[in-house]
Motif scaffolding. Structure first.
Motif, PDB file in Angstrom:
ATOM      1  N   UNK A  86      -5.293   2.073  10.045  1.00  0.00           N
ATOM      2  CA  UNK A  86      -3.798   1.743   9.190  1.00  0.00           C
ATOM      3  C   UNK A  86      -3.561   0.160   8.869  1.00  0.00           C
ATOM      4  N   UNK A 129      -1.424  -1.319   8.524  1.00  0.00           N
ATOM      5  CA  UNK A 129       0.060  -1.673   8.786  1.00  0.00           C
ATOM      6  C   UNK A 129       0.087  -1.905  10.738  1.00  0.00           C
ATOM      7  N   UNK A 188       1.511 -10.646  -0.070  1.00  0.00           N
ATOM      8  CA  UNK A 188       0.868  -9.396  -0.271  1.00  0.00           C
ATOM      9  C   UNK A 188       0.766  -9.277   0.557  1.00  0.00           C
ATOM     10  N   UNK A 216       2.290  -7.721   2.568  1.00  0.00           N
ATOM     11  CA  UNK A 216       2.360  -6.670   3.256  1.00  0.00           C
ATOM     12  C   UNK A 216       3.145  -5.766   2.074  1.00  0.00           C
ATOM     13  N   UNK A 217       2.044  -6.195   0.565  1.00  0.00           N
ATOM     14  CA  UNK A 217       2.458  -5.712  -0.457  1.00  0.00           C
ATOM     15  C   UNK A 217       1.321  -4.305  -0.313  1.00  0.00           C
ATOM     16  N   UNK A 238      -0.021  -3.546   2.460  1.00  0.00           N
ATOM     17  CA  UNK A 238       0.854  -2.299   3.600  1.00  0.00           C
ATOM     18  C   UNK A 238       1.107  -1.384   2.475  1.00  0.00           C
ATOM     19  N   UNK A 239       2.100  -1.531   2.030  1.00  0.00           N
ATOM     20  CA  UNK A 239       2.870  -0.136   1.487  1.00  0.00           C
ATOM     21  C   UNK A 239       1.677   0.150   0.930  1.00  0.00           C
ATOM     22  N   UNK A 259      -0.934   1.423   0.419  1.00  0.00           N
ATOM     23  CA  UNK A 259      -2.167   1.644   0.553  1.00  0.00           C
ATOM     24  C   UNK A 259      -1.654   2.466   1.452  1.00  0.00           C
ATOM     25  N   UNK A 260      -0.084   2.787   2.641  1.00  0.00           N
ATOM     26  CA  UNK A 260       0.595   3.778   3.027  1.00  0.00           C
ATOM     27  C   UNK A 260       0.912   4.587   1.686  1.00  0.00           C
ATOM     28  N   UNK A 261       1.522   3.919   0.621  1.00  0.00           N
ATOM     29  CA  UNK A 261       1.627   4.948  -0.305  1.00  0.00           C
ATOM     30  C   UNK A 261       0.691   5.824  -1.114  1.00  0.00           C
TER      31      UNK A 261
END
Lengths: 378, 313
Positions: free
Chosen positions: A179, A181, A363, A365-366, A368-369, A371-373
């Motif tokens: 992942x 993150x 960018x 952090x965006x 990672x977020x 991808x997770x959603x």
């Protein structure tokens, strides 16, 4: 309580206070004590503690380095806040040299001392482009993400990203990436897939500037990644949590292929925790990301002179040799010709100035977020 | 305790001593209260203000660094951050997973603890002692070690799968699923519940159980009408502490769960760190806080009930 008892209590408390004062370190040698903050994986901590610092003490016996360690930079946000706040309130930031991902943000915010070859002579050997990208962060080693594969089961490793994706689909359950993150190797894979749908100029923008509108172009890449849900390890859209978990699956033979950090796999192979059958290769079109790691000297550090002594030494050929051959198995930031022959031979020909850089932190952090959603379990 | 009773029974001479003791007692209880207020109370108030979009003052730095920060648009703040969290496609499944794991794991833990406690109370003997002692072992294993051990056991080439493979059974890999989280949390929560429930059952007088037995009451009837009602408060304490502990767990779901959906403890950490969205993570923390408060209400209700029954209030 009687008076005598009160007196006794006061006496006990006072003597305890004195003892505490006596135990506190004497501030006399403060200007030769370098406070090093590390916000990175354990191999970076080992690099400093076990490889670099013992040699540094031999070269500079008068200096002392105090390490504060934050595993995987989990508290980067708070530490960053501390440095920013110390600048605003004109207080001591509490650290003289910083090793970790947040040096990029601190450099961008103009909070790092910008190294010059005048005060940092060894900086002359470091490629200009890396120094410029650091914005005050001083590049001191590099690593890149490689494709690891089990040579027993993969006879002809993929050469391009398209071939990697095709291999993953042809071998269900045998490919994985962690992942984003949880670690940079999985992040590099995700970014590389997303980048195939962006022009080079657009990628450069995301590397240097926060940009929400360009992020809309990730959508197609996420679609590609969603297609992998059925064929990656586990086959239900789940992914290992961090870099170490990918290495774990590779070493146990549960997967045959996955992206890994060059330094981590080299260390694991050397330590014998990774079977010798696991080999690595680079891919192209596009390649996985990689780049330098930066050291930062906060502008408002009260002890910049001592910090410069340490950083300058780390850029010396002697220290760069240790980075290449020691526990880290990293890449040097100085020309290979300056290294020992054995160290030079162990890294081969990797041009670290041409490595594809990762996205800018905001960018990233965006990503990672997003991808997770959008990817796991969909 | 015994001293204060003594004081009330002796003459006026003891009055100044009682006053001194009560002052001393007040100051002795002050440090924990101050620590709670200063280091937990104030940050909670600040965090709540932050979640409502108050981004100035002590929240200024975190607001500068964090992404997707919603600022207040009226004097009391804004609910935009809460709206953003509730509209996020991850939050609904996460909340459902958290509540489901909490409910199922707590239910199973308490049932198992009751079984163990009742066996020890009614049958007793050496075997029961050994079993209780064995069941307390997880209490002394750090959660991170336990989570790792459970993962290794159920993993793709773990013990369970390898063993069943020899009998020709292809057991599914259950790591990275919600089932694995449930198994892991039961493993880590069971010892405390057993300790609590079995000590509660131990305190039931033998006479009551024996009388019922003599009167011909069946085993189930003794359990239902004597043992559970008399150990009611310890059982409720076990339920609340287990449920609140599971609700906020991080290590077990992080190591054993899927990436998505996951439990809110993990999601909060992800939003705070890797996604750099501190305000949204604070909002999720308050949602969990409300859910845990509802469980705490059960605890308070049970205590009040038992206090009323024993005539203390």
């Amino acid at each position: 309580m009687k008076k005598s008892a009160l007196k006794k209590l006061v006496a006990v408390l006072a003597s305890a206070g004195l003892m505490l004062l006596a135990l506190a370190p004497t501030p006399a040698s403060a200007n030769q004590t370098i406070r090093l903050y590390i916000g990175a994986d354990t191999n970076v901590k080992d690099l400093w503690e076990k490889a670099l610092l013992p040699e540094f003490y031999k070269a500079y016996p008068d200096y002392k380095v105090e390490i504060t360690y934050d595993r995987n930079g989990q508290n980067d946000a708070q530490t960053l806040a501390k440095v920013v706040a110390s600048k605003a309130t004109r207080k001591d930031p509490g650290m003289d040299v910083i090793d970790g991902g947040m040096t990029v943000q601190l450099g961008g915010a103009g909070l790092l001392w910008r190294g010059t070859p005048g005060l940092l002579p060894n900086l002359r050997n470091v490629p200009q482009v890396l120094i410029k990208n650091g914005k005050g962060g001083i590049p001191y080693r590099a690593s890149l993400v490689l494709l690891a594969y089990n040579s027993k089961n993969v006879k002809t490793p993929p050469k391009t990203l398209a071939e990697v994706l095709a291999w993953a689909k042809a071998n269900p359950g045998k490919f994985t990436y962690n992942a984003p993150s949880g670690g940079g190797s999985g992040f590099a894979f995700v970014q590389t897939v997303l980048d195939t749908n962006l022009t080079k100029k657009e990628v450069d923008t995301l590397v240097t500037l926060p940009n929400k509108t360009l992020q809309a172009k990730w959508e197609k890449g996420f679609e590609t990644l969603r297609e992998l849900n059925k064929v990656t390890y586990g086959q239900n859209g789940t992914y290992p949590v961090n870099n170490a978990a990918t290495l774990d699956l590779l070493s146990k033979g549960l997967v045959d292929m996955g992206p890994v950090w060059s330094d981590q796999i080299a260390s694991a192979l050397k330590a014998g925790t990774m079977p010798k059958d696991i080999k690595t290769t680079t891919i192209s079109n596009p390649s996985f990301t990689g780049g330098p790691a930066f050291l930062g000297i906060p502008n408002n550090s009260p002890n910049r002179n001592a910090a410069r002594v340490l950083v300058n030494w780390v850029l010396s050929p002697a220290a760069q040799n240790i980075i290449v051959t020691g526990v880290m198995n990293g890449l040097p930031v100085i020309p290979v010709e300056l290294l020992d022959a054995s160290a030079a031979a162990s890294i081969g020909a990797v041009d670290i100035t041409t490595l594809r850089p990762g996205y800018l932190n905001s960018n990233a952090t965006d990503l990672r977020s997003a991808w997770a959603s959008k990817v796991p379990g969909k | 305790m015994s001293q204060s009773i003594e004081v009330t029974e002796t003459s006026d001479l003891a009055a100044p001593k009682a006053a001194r003791l009560s002052t001393l007692g007040f100051f002795m209880s002050l440090p924990p209260v101050l620590v709670l207020l200063g280091f937990i109370g104030v940050p909670i108030v600040l965090a709540f203000a932050f979640s409502l979009g108050h981004t100035s003052g002590p929240n200024e730095i975190i607001s500068l660094i964090g992404q997707e920060i919603y600022e207040k648009d009226s004097w009391w703040g804004t609910l935009d951050a809460y709206r953003a969290v509730f509209q996020d496609s991850r939050f609904g499944p996460d909340l459902r997973t958290t509540l489901a794991v909490t409910f199922i794991a707590t239910f199973l833990v308490v049932v198992m603890a009751l079984g163990m406690g009742i066996y020890q109370r009614i049958v007793g003997g050496k075997l029961a002692m050994v079993m209780i002692s064995l069941s307390l072992v997880p209490l002394f294993v750090p959660v991170v070690i336990a989570a790792f051990a459970i993962r290794t056991f159920y993993d793709g080439n773990g013990f369970l799968k390898s063993l069943l493979y020899h009998f020709g059974i292809d057991f599914p890999t259950i790591t990275m699923t919600t089932n694995a989280i449930t198994i892991g949390t039961i493993w880590t929560s069971l010892p405390f519940a057993i300790l609590m429930v079995s000590s509660g059952l131990q305190s039931i007088p033998d006479a009551l159980i024996e009388t019922a037995q003599d009167a011909g009451a069946s085993f189930l009837r003794i359990v239902r009408t004597i043992m559970i009602p008399l150990a009611f408060v310890p059982i409720v304490i076990a339920i609340t502490f287990t449920a609140i502990g599971i609700m906020g767990s991080f290590t077990v779901p992080y190591f054993l769960g899927a990436n998505q959906p996951t439990m809110l403890g993990v999601e909060i950490a992800l939003f705070f760190g890797p996604y750099n969205r501190p305000q949204l993570s604070v909002v999720m923390a308050f949602v969990i806080f409300i859910a845990a408060s509802l469980v705490a209400v059960l605890y308070v209700w049970a205590n009040v009930r038992s206090a009323k029954q024993s005539g203390r209030i």
